[in-house]
Design a protein around this motif. Structure first.
Motif, mmCIF file in Angstrom:
data_model
loop_
_atom_site.group_PDB
_atom_site.id
_atom_site.type_symbol
_atom_site.label_atom_id
_atom_site.label_comp_id
_atom_site.label_asym_id
_atom_site.label_seq_id
_atom_site.Cartn_x
_atom_site.Cartn_y
_atom_site.Cartn_z
ATOM 1 N N SER A 95 0.829 -1.207 0.000
ATOM 2 C CA SER A 95 0.000 0.000 0.000
ATOM 3 C C SER A 95 0.859 1.251 0.000
ATOM 4 O O SER A 95 2.086 1.196 0.217
ATOM 5 N N ILE A 96 0.213 2.393 -0.206
ATOM 6 C CA ILE A 96 0.921 3.671 -0.108
ATOM 7 C C ILE A 96 1.523 3.828 1.280
ATOM 8 O O ILE A 96 2.691 4.210 1.442
ATOM 9 N N ALA A 97 0.753 3.527 2.306
ATOM 10 C CA ALA A 97 1.252 3.671 3.680
ATOM 11 C C ALA A 97 2.484 2.811 3.908
ATOM 12 O O ALA A 97 3.466 3.263 4.514
ATOM 13 N N GLU A 98 2.454 1.573 3.427
ATOM 14 C CA GLU A 98 3.599 0.685 3.620
ATOM 15 C C GLU A 98 4.810 1.171 2.836
ATOM 16 O O GLU A 98 5.947 1.114 3.327
ATOM 17 N N ASN A 99 4.604 1.657 1.611
ATOM 18 C CA ASN A 99 5.710 2.213 0.839
ATOM 19 C C ASN A 99 6.311 3.426 1.543
ATOM 20 O O ASN A 99 7.530 3.587 1.580
ATOM 21 N N ILE A 113 3.669 -3.098 15.138
ATOM 22 C CA ILE A 113 3.501 -1.938 14.254
ATOM 23 C C ILE A 113 2.207 -1.221 14.601
ATOM 24 O O ILE A 113 1.140 -1.859 14.743
ATOM 25 N N GLN A 114 2.286 0.082 14.737
ATOM 26 C CA GLN A 114 1.108 0.899 15.023
ATOM 27 C C GLN A 114 0.478 1.338 13.698
ATOM 28 O O GLN A 114 0.869 2.338 13.102
ATOM 29 N N TRP A 115 -0.498 0.549 13.264
ATOM 30 C CA TRP A 115 -1.058 0.779 11.924
ATOM 31 C C TRP A 115 -1.851 2.080 11.834
ATOM 32 O O TRP A 115 -1.849 2.732 10.792
ATOM 33 N N ARG A 116 -2.526 2.455 12.912
ATOM 34 C CA ARG A 116 -3.261 3.716 12.873
ATOM 35 C C ARG A 116 -2.299 4.889 12.670
ATOM 36 O O ARG A 116 -2.544 5.784 11.869
ATOM 37 N N GLU A 117 -1.168 4.864 13.401
ATOM 38 C CA GLU A 117 -0.167 5.917 13.258
ATOM 39 C C GLU A 117 0.492 5.846 11.880
ATOM 40 O O GLU A 117 0.813 6.881 11.271
ATOM 41 N N THR A 118 0.695 4.619 11.382
ATOM 42 C CA THR A 118 1.244 4.448 10.031
ATOM 43 C C THR A 118 0.365 5.135 9.001
ATOM 44 O O THR A 118 0.846 5.888 8.145
ATOM 45 N N ARG A 119 -0.944 4.887 9.094
ATOM 46 C CA ARG A 119 -1.871 5.508 8.131
ATOM 47 C C ARG A 119 -1.939 7.020 8.319
ATOM 48 O O ARG A 119 -2.064 7.768 7.342
ATOM 49 N N GLN A 125 1.525 12.862 4.311
ATOM 50 C CA GLN A 125 2.315 13.034 3.087
ATOM 51 C C GLN A 125 1.414 13.113 1.856
ATOM 52 O O GLN A 125 1.683 13.868 0.921
ATOM 53 N N ILE A 126 0.347 12.326 1.864
ATOM 54 C CA ILE A 126 -0.623 12.390 0.759
ATOM 55 C C ILE A 126 -1.210 13.794 0.653
ATOM 56 O O ILE A 126 -1.338 14.360 -0.443
ATOM 57 N N ASP A 127 -1.563 14.380 1.800
ATOM 58 C CA ASP A 127 -2.110 15.739 1.794
ATOM 59 C C ASP A 127 -1.051 16.747 1.362
ATOM 60 O O ASP A 127 -1.337 17.681 0.599
ATOM 61 N N ARG A 128 0.177 16.574 1.817
ATOM 62 C CA ARG A 128 1.250 17.523 1.519
ATOM 63 C C ARG A 128 1.521 17.592 0.022
ATOM 64 O O ARG A 128 1.723 18.672 -0.544
ATOM 65 N N PHE A 129 1.519 16.424 -0.633
ATOM 66 C CA PHE A 129 1.842 16.378 -2.063
ATOM 67 C C PHE A 129 0.610 16.229 -2.950
ATOM 68 O O PHE A 129 0.723 16.037 -4.157
ATOM 69 N N GLU A 130 -0.580 16.310 -2.333
ATOM 70 C CA GLU A 130 -1.840 16.247 -3.067
ATOM 71 C C GLU A 130 -1.887 15.020 -3.974
ATOM 72 O O GLU A 130 -2.155 15.114 -5.177
ATOM 73 N N ILE A 131 -1.618 13.865 -3.414
ATOM 74 C CA ILE A 131 -1.649 12.607 -4.157
ATOM 75 C C ILE A 131 -3.087 12.119 -4.221
ATOM 76 O O ILE A 131 -3.745 11.978 -3.191
ATOM 77 N N PRO A 132 -3.614 11.838 -5.418
ATOM 78 C CA PRO A 132 -5.024 11.436 -5.553
ATOM 79 C C PRO A 132 -5.236 9.962 -5.196
ATOM 80 O O PRO A 132 -5.534 9.116 -6.048
ATOM 81 N N ALA A 133 -5.081 9.628 -3.927
ATOM 82 C CA ALA A 133 -5.217 8.246 -3.477
ATOM 83 C C ALA A 133 -5.365 8.240 -1.970
ATOM 84 O O ALA A 133 -5.306 9.278 -1.309
ATOM 85 N N ARG A 134 -5.548 7.021 -1.403
ATOM 86 C CA ARG A 134 -5.690 6.845 0.038
ATOM 87 C C ARG A 134 -4.543 5.982 0.566
ATOM 88 O O ARG A 134 -3.949 5.213 -0.184
ATOM 89 N N PRO A 135 -4.243 6.053 1.858
ATOM 90 C CA PRO A 135 -3.120 5.287 2.403
ATOM 91 C C PRO A 135 -3.192 3.802 2.133
ATOM 92 O O PRO A 135 -2.174 3.136 1.959
ATOM 93 N N GLU A 136 -4.407 3.243 2.062
ATOM 94 C CA GLU A 136 -4.549 1.798 1.900
ATOM 95 C C GLU A 136 -4.483 1.335 0.443
ATOM 96 O O GLU A 136 -4.450 0.126 0.170
ATOM 97 N N ASN A 137 -4.449 2.260 -0.521
ATOM 98 C CA ASN A 137 -4.384 1.878 -1.935
ATOM 99 C C ASN A 137 -3.082 1.150 -2.249
ATOM 100 O O ASN A 137 -2.000 1.580 -1.847
#
Length: 506
Positions: A95-99, A113-119, A125-137
């Motif tokens: 996923s994006i979060a794992e990458n 692993i704290q998955w909530r904190e991971t997401r 970072q998704i918001d910062r770079f305006e990536i059109p996706a979600r952490p779990e994609n």
């Protein structure tokens, strides 16, 4: 000085990739590294980052001497160097979060692993770079441009100290203008904080607008160094290619158009809806739109790679019910995809085999293949398309991205197609190779064929197509020709509010 390289030399079997390269990079500076495909830029970057080892030379990195004949990635990473390579080092099955966390480390508490904190961190970072996706994609489900954004965000997320060195190798190659501007703004902020940026891009307008200095390479050597403020685009092109910009000028069709080669009526497939278009013999039509607009899916639905829900496709007056790409190829319809490594290149096979794979039947006789004729024709193709390769027997993966693209186009033009469908045909390609590619496309149209081109680079579209269709949310919302075919007008139409879309703009 953040980085100082002196006398970097690297020899591969049959070629001297780098010949005593010297480069300096100052703190707080954005420094461009320019040159044609195959000039040695990527090899130099891989050596600086420890991916490859040089044969000789020295590097001073944040005041620490490094032996470039033995350097390792962990060593330069510890000294503050971060890299986004041209071949994105992302993991498609994660996923994006794992990458993201593979770049900075997973948050762990009590051995878990704290998955909530991971997401949460990934979402930041998704918001910062305006990536059109979600952490779990999953990365494999995202367009190439979105994968590139994830790779860039991962590399930049933990660069906070003012002694950081960020090497960006073609970071904007697959990004449309909106995402490019966001990234360039982030790069400027990093430089203002004191970080050193080495920026590689074939988009010369970005080089001129963003950087402080430019180092130009050709054939494994440094051939020029410039202060960007004293440089214009024509001078930079001449420095890169060794010939004037007006010698590689783009062109539009000067001939009367012929009969329709492609017609679609009510074509609906995936995200594209009710597409009606007509492309005539002698014509190159551009498709402009944001990531997610359906532009790639439009091409895929025409050639049978994406099942259509409804509508018709007509090629040279005959209804085409393509259900597989090989059926389209048999009818003279060829698609060259955006993702070359997955959709067009056989990296471990020789260049000649990549050229031959589409026409093997031509050379088969009852006694076997006519190998001498095949090799002769291969050599002529490599010369005609200016493929920079020591021979046809070297592996395809040893060629630069631009030369790989020219091999792919040469392969399919060898079949004399009636219709070319090209998705980002010049992604990661230098200005000279870009001109060669569009010259090859024009050979098809001048011989009675037609072409449809998807490109994020709007300037490229305006220079090379005869008219452009604007795609938004899966629908054609405008058609632009003549004096209206310019970057400003296309940008307006691409980003226009739905309420303003109206009918086609003729």
């Amino acid at each position: 000085m953040a980085l100082e390289a002196r006398g970097i030399t690297k020899v591969f079997p049959g070629t001297r990739a780098l010949d005593h390269i010297s480069l300096t990079l100052r703190r707080g500076e954005i420094h461009a590294l320019c040159g044609g495909n195959g000039c040695g830029k990527s090899t130099l970057i891989k050596i600086l980052s420890g991916v490859l080892q040089a044969d000789s030379g020295t590097v001073l990195l944040n005041d620490v001497d490094i032996d470039v004949t033995q350097v390792k990635p962990a060593q330069v990473h510890e000294l503050g160097l971060r890299v986004v390579h041209q071949d994105l080092a992302v993991f498609p099955d994660l996923s994006i979060a794992e990458n993201m966390m593979l770049g900075s480390g997973y948050p762990v508490a009590r051995g878990r692993i704290q998955w909530r904190e991971t997401r949460r961190r990934a979402q930041a970072q998704i918001d910062r770079f305006e990536i059109p996706a979600r952490p779990e994609n999953l990365l494999r489900d995202l367009p190439v441009g979105t994968r590139a954004q994830v790779a860039i965000a991962r590399a930049l997320q933990d660069v906070s100290e003012n002694r950081g060195i960020v090497i960006l190798d073609e970071p904007t190659a697959s990004l449309p203008s909106h995402e490019v501007e966001l990234l360039l703004a982030a790069i400027r902020r990093l430089a203002a904080q004191g970080h050193a940026i080495l920026f590689v891009s074939h988009r010369l307008d970005e080089v001129l607008a963003l950087t402080d200095r430019v180092t130009v390479m050709r054939d494994g050597r440094v051939v020029a160094r410039h202060e960007t403020a004293k440089l214009n685009e024509s001078e930079l092109i001449e420095s890169i290619l060794g010939r004037r910009a007006d010698e590689i000028g783009m062109r539009h069709s000067a001939r009367p158009l012929g009969n329709p080669v492609l017609q679609t009526r009510g074509l609906t497939a995936g995200p594209v809806t009710d597409i009606g278009l007509e492309v005539r013999a002698g014509e190159v039509v551009g498709i402009a739109g944001l990531l997610g607009s359906g532009r790639t899916e439009l091409l895929r639905s025409i050639c049978g790679d994406l099942p259509k829900k409804s509508g018709t496709v007509v090629v040279n007056g005959k209804r085409a019910e393509f259900r597989r790409i090989d059926q389209a190829i048999g009818a003279g319809v060829v698609m060259i995809p955006e993702d070359r490594p997955r959709g067009a290149v056989f990296p471990d096979l020789p260049v000649n085999d990549n050229l031959d794979v589409g026409v093997l039947g031509r050379y088969w006789r009852w006694s076997g293949f006519r190998n001498a004729a095949m090799r002769r024709d291969d050599a002529e193709l490599r010369t005609r398309f200016r493929v920079k390769s020591e021979s046809g027997s070297v592996q395809m993966k040893s060629l630069s991205g631009g030369n790989q693209q020219k091999v792919i186009i040469a392969r399919w033009l060898r079949r004399d197609p009636v219709l070319l469908l090209l998705d980002e045909p010049t992604q990661g390609v230098d200005v000279g190779a870009r001109a060669d590619i569009y010259t090859a496309v024009r050979e098809v149209t001048e011989n009675g064929g037609a072409a449809v081109v998807v490109a994020s680079d709007l300037e490229e579209l305006t220079l090379n197509v005869d008219r452009a269709l604007v795609l938004r949310k899966g629908r054609i919302v405008a058609e632009v020709t003549g004096a209206d075919l310019n970057v400003h007008r296309l940008t307006e139409l691409i980003y226009a509010d739905d309420a303003k879309s109206g009918d086609r703009d003729g």
